[in-house]
Design a protein around this motif. Structure first.
Motif, PDB file in Angstrom:
ATOM      1  N   THR A  52       0.972  -1.248   0.026  1.00 34.19           N
ATOM      2  CA  THR A  52       0.017  -0.192   0.071  1.00 34.19           C
ATOM      3  C   THR A  52       0.746   1.203  -0.092  1.00 34.19           C
ATOM      4  N   THR A  53       0.308   2.351  -0.470  1.00 32.42           N
ATOM      5  CA  THR A  53       1.040   3.447  -0.487  1.00 32.42           C
ATOM      6  C   THR A  53       1.332   4.070   0.956  1.00 32.42           C
ATOM      7  N   LYS A  54       0.553   3.787   1.787  1.00 27.90           N
ATOM      8  CA  LYS A  54       0.518   3.997   3.371  1.00 27.90           C
ATOM      9  C   LYS A  54       1.790   3.457   3.892  1.00 27.90           C
ATOM     10  N   SER A  82       3.962  11.983   5.192  1.00 27.69           N
ATOM     11  CA  SER A  82       5.512  12.332   5.140  1.00 27.69           C
ATOM     12  C   SER A  82       5.632  12.356   3.726  1.00 27.69           C
ATOM     13  N   SER A  83       4.897  12.168   2.841  1.00 30.67           N
ATOM     14  CA  SER A  83       5.099  12.118   1.286  1.00 30.67           C
ATOM     15  C   SER A  83       3.941  12.418   0.608  1.00 30.67           C
ATOM     16  N   CYS A  84       4.083  12.649  -0.606  1.00 29.53           N
ATOM     17  CA  CYS A  84       2.828  12.616  -1.725  1.00 29.53           C
ATOM     18  C   CYS A  84       3.133  11.507  -2.407  1.00 29.53           C
ATOM     19  N   ILE A  85       2.124  10.524  -2.595  1.00 29.20           N
ATOM     20  CA  ILE A  85       2.221   9.483  -3.320  1.00 29.20           C
ATOM     21  C   ILE A  85       1.154   9.616  -4.559  1.00 29.20           C
ATOM     22  N   SER A  86       1.566   9.739  -5.857  1.00 33.23           N
ATOM     23  CA  SER A  86       0.594  10.161  -6.798  1.00 33.23           C
ATOM     24  C   SER A  86       0.428   8.936  -7.781  1.00 33.23           C
ATOM     25  N   LEU A  87      -0.584   8.071  -7.830  1.00 34.64           N
ATOM     26  CA  LEU A  87      -0.763   7.082  -8.970  1.00 34.64           C
ATOM     27  C   LEU A  87      -1.466   7.223 -10.059  1.00 34.64           C
ATOM     28  N   GLY A  97      -2.293   6.119   1.566  1.00 32.62           N
ATOM     29  CA  GLY A  97      -3.348   5.534   2.038  1.00 32.62           C
ATOM     30  C   GLY A  97      -3.477   3.797   1.785  1.00 32.62           C
ATOM     31  N   SER A  98      -4.561   3.561   1.708  1.00 34.01           N
ATOM     32  CA  SER A  98      -4.692   1.960   1.850  1.00 34.01           C
ATOM     33  C   SER A  98      -4.694   1.141   0.380  1.00 34.01           C
ATOM     34  N   LYS A  99      -4.592   2.460  -0.697  1.00 36.91           N
ATOM     35  CA  LYS A  99      -4.480   1.810  -2.139  1.00 36.91           C
ATOM     36  C   LYS A  99      -3.315   0.594  -2.056  1.00 36.91           C
ATOM     37  N   VAL A 100      -3.761  -0.337  -2.786  1.00 36.23           N
ATOM     38  CA  VAL A 100      -2.673  -1.447  -2.868  1.00 36.23           C
ATOM     39  C   VAL A 100      -2.045  -1.204  -4.553  1.00 36.23           C
ATOM     40  N   LEU A 101      -0.714  -1.207  -4.488  1.00 41.47           N
ATOM     41  CA  LEU A 101      -0.086  -1.200  -5.863  1.00 41.47           C
ATOM     42  C   LEU A 101      -0.195  -2.381  -6.553  1.00 41.47           C
ATOM     43  N   LYS A 102      -0.522  -2.350  -7.882  1.00 40.17           N
ATOM     44  CA  LYS A 102      -0.709  -3.365  -8.737  1.00 40.17           C
ATOM     45  C   LYS A 102       0.274  -3.343 -10.081  1.00 40.17           C
ATOM     46  N   ASN A 103       0.545  -4.345 -10.869  1.00 39.06           N
ATOM     47  CA  ASN A 103       1.319  -4.394 -11.936  1.00 39.06           C
ATOM     48  C   ASN A 103       0.981  -3.570 -12.963  1.00 39.06           C
ATOM     49  N   GLY A 104       1.784  -2.641 -13.412  1.00 36.79           N
ATOM     50  CA  GLY A 104       1.625  -1.714 -14.385  1.00 36.79           C
ATOM     51  C   GLY A 104       1.362  -0.156 -13.746  1.00 36.79           C
ATOM     52  N   MET A 125       9.396   9.438 -10.576  1.00 36.79           N
ATOM     53  CA  MET A 125       8.346   8.364 -11.117  1.00 36.79           C
ATOM     54  C   MET A 125       9.235   6.793 -10.836  1.00 36.79           C
ATOM     55  N   PHE A 126       8.150   5.997 -10.386  1.00 35.90           N
ATOM     56  CA  PHE A 126       8.554   4.615 -10.271  1.00 35.90           C
ATOM     57  C   PHE A 126       7.528   3.723 -10.998  1.00 35.90           C
ATOM     58  N   VAL A 127       7.938   2.647 -11.391  1.00 37.34           N
ATOM     59  CA  VAL A 127       6.740   1.854 -12.028  1.00 37.34           C
ATOM     60  C   VAL A 127       6.884   0.453 -11.320  1.00 37.34           C
ATOM     61  N   VAL A 128       5.485  -0.178 -11.210  1.00 36.53           N
ATOM     62  CA  VAL A 128       5.274  -1.369 -10.434  1.00 36.53           C
ATOM     63  C   VAL A 128       5.254  -2.643 -11.535  1.00 36.53           C
ATOM     64  N   GLY A 129       6.224  -3.270 -11.431  1.00 35.78           N
ATOM     65  CA  GLY A 129       6.316  -4.565 -12.340  1.00 35.78           C
ATOM     66  C   GLY A 129       6.711  -4.017 -13.756  1.00 35.78           C
ATOM     67  N   LYS A 130       5.618  -4.040 -14.849  1.00 37.74           N
ATOM     68  CA  LYS A 130       5.948  -3.867 -16.148  1.00 37.74           C
ATOM     69  C   LYS A 130       4.491  -2.800 -16.677  1.00 37.74           C
ATOM     70  N   THR A 131       4.998  -1.763 -17.297  1.00 41.77           N
ATOM     71  CA  THR A 131       3.860  -0.891 -17.655  1.00 41.77           C
ATOM     72  C   THR A 131       3.727  -0.872 -18.965  1.00 41.77           C
ATOM     73  N   SER A 132       2.718  -0.198 -19.466  1.00 46.64           N
ATOM     74  CA  SER A 132       2.465  -0.141 -21.088  1.00 46.64           C
ATOM     75  C   SER A 132       3.763   0.867 -21.604  1.00 46.64           C
TER      76      SER A 132
END
Ligand code: MF3
Ligand code: CO
Ligand code: CO
Length: 273
Positions: A52-54, A82-87, A97-104, A125-132
């Motif tokens: 999660t982003t939290k 302590s940070s801003c995390i923008s998906l 918050g409670s948002k769960v990171l997913k592939n892409g 910027m960061f990428v979870v797994g492989k994105t488009s």
């Protein structure tokens, strides 16, 4: 008429004058900037599917604590983290918050650490797994727009030259520049004069002088530039729900060029695909 003021005698509030810092101040800023960049290096290991982003925010908080730094966003105008995390379609100021990171997923993590009263502000910027491929191109374009703007920095150019460089590059790649948020003077204060717009025309705005310290933090959208504020009062999203990316460095103007205070100590300034 632009006013410039010696930072060592200026009051600790935004006076509307542009503060000019000395070489000792630049050394302090390098420490704060380096800490913020190292914090992003550390959190990068944890950007994985299922987290999660939290949880990421907690790692940032604990790292700050471990080096006796204070996250500047915490309680800033009531901001709760302590940070801003923008998906994905979030442009900036996403609240962890409670948002769960997913592939892409693509995400921006923005950290400002205060050390001995000096603010180091950076995001990547960061990428979870492989994105488009289109998300990868957005990220590459955004990073390149920031670096092209940094490369022109020196005394005598203007803030409009910075904006023009970013806008020309982003729009040349068929992407758009968010207008509603900007970079800012930074140093003793988190958000100081002047605003650094990421669009504009050559020669407009304020003339850069040796000793200025500010951020450049372009937000680039795949779709249209318009944004909207969500009802939590913080989260900014693209109106058309298109993907958005951002990178941010804190820089200082030297006698003949610039110094980047927030370079990644391990060379992870941008993701490799
Ligand atoms: N770090 C952001 C910036 O680059 C500001 C975030 S303010 C917050 O200027 F309150 F949203 F955290
Ligand atoms: Co900033
Ligand atoms: Co920031």
């Amino acid at each position: 008429m632009t006013r410039y003021i010696d930072a060592s005698t200026a009051p600790n509030r935004n006076t509307g004058a542009i503060r000019l810092y000395n070489s000792h101040d630049f050394i302090e800023m390098k420490k704060a900037g380096n800490a913020a960049a190292k914090c992003l290096d550390i959190v990068s290991e944890y950007v994985t599917e299922g987290r999660t982003t939290k949880e990421l925010d907690k790692i940032i908080f604990e790292y700050a604590e471990s080096i006796k730094a204070v996250p500047a966003t915490m309680y800033y105008r009531g901001y709760p983290a302590s940070s801003c995390i923008s998906l994905n379609n979030v442009v900036c100021h996403g609240i962890p918050g409670s948002k769960v990171l997913k592939n892409g997923d693509i995400l921006n993590i923005d950290v400002t650490l205060i050390i001995d009263g000096w603010h180091g502000d950076t995001s990547r910027m960061f990428v979870v797994g492989k994105t488009s491929r289109k998300a990868e191109i957005l990220i590459e374009t955004t990073y390149a727009s920031l670096m092209k703007a940094i490369e022109i920095l020196k005394p005598g150019i203007t803030t409009g030259d910075i904006g023009e460089t970013i806008q020309t590059y982003a729009e040349g790649n068929k992407m758009s520049v968010v207008r509603d948020l900007c970079g800012h003077g930074v140093g003793r204060l988190f958000h100081d004069h002047p605003n650094i717009l990421h669009f504009g025309k050559k020669g407009e705005g304020y003339e850069l002088r040796q000793g200025m310290i500010f951020t450049i933090e372009p937000m680039i959208n795949i779709g249209k530039p318009e944004v909207k504020l969500l009802s939590d009062g913080w989260t900014i999203v693209t109106r058309d729900k298109s993907l958005s990316a951002q990178f941010e460095h804190t820089v200082g103007i030297t006698e003949s060029g610039y110094e980047i205070f927030t370079l990644s100590p391990s060379g992870q300034d941008h993701p490799v695909f």
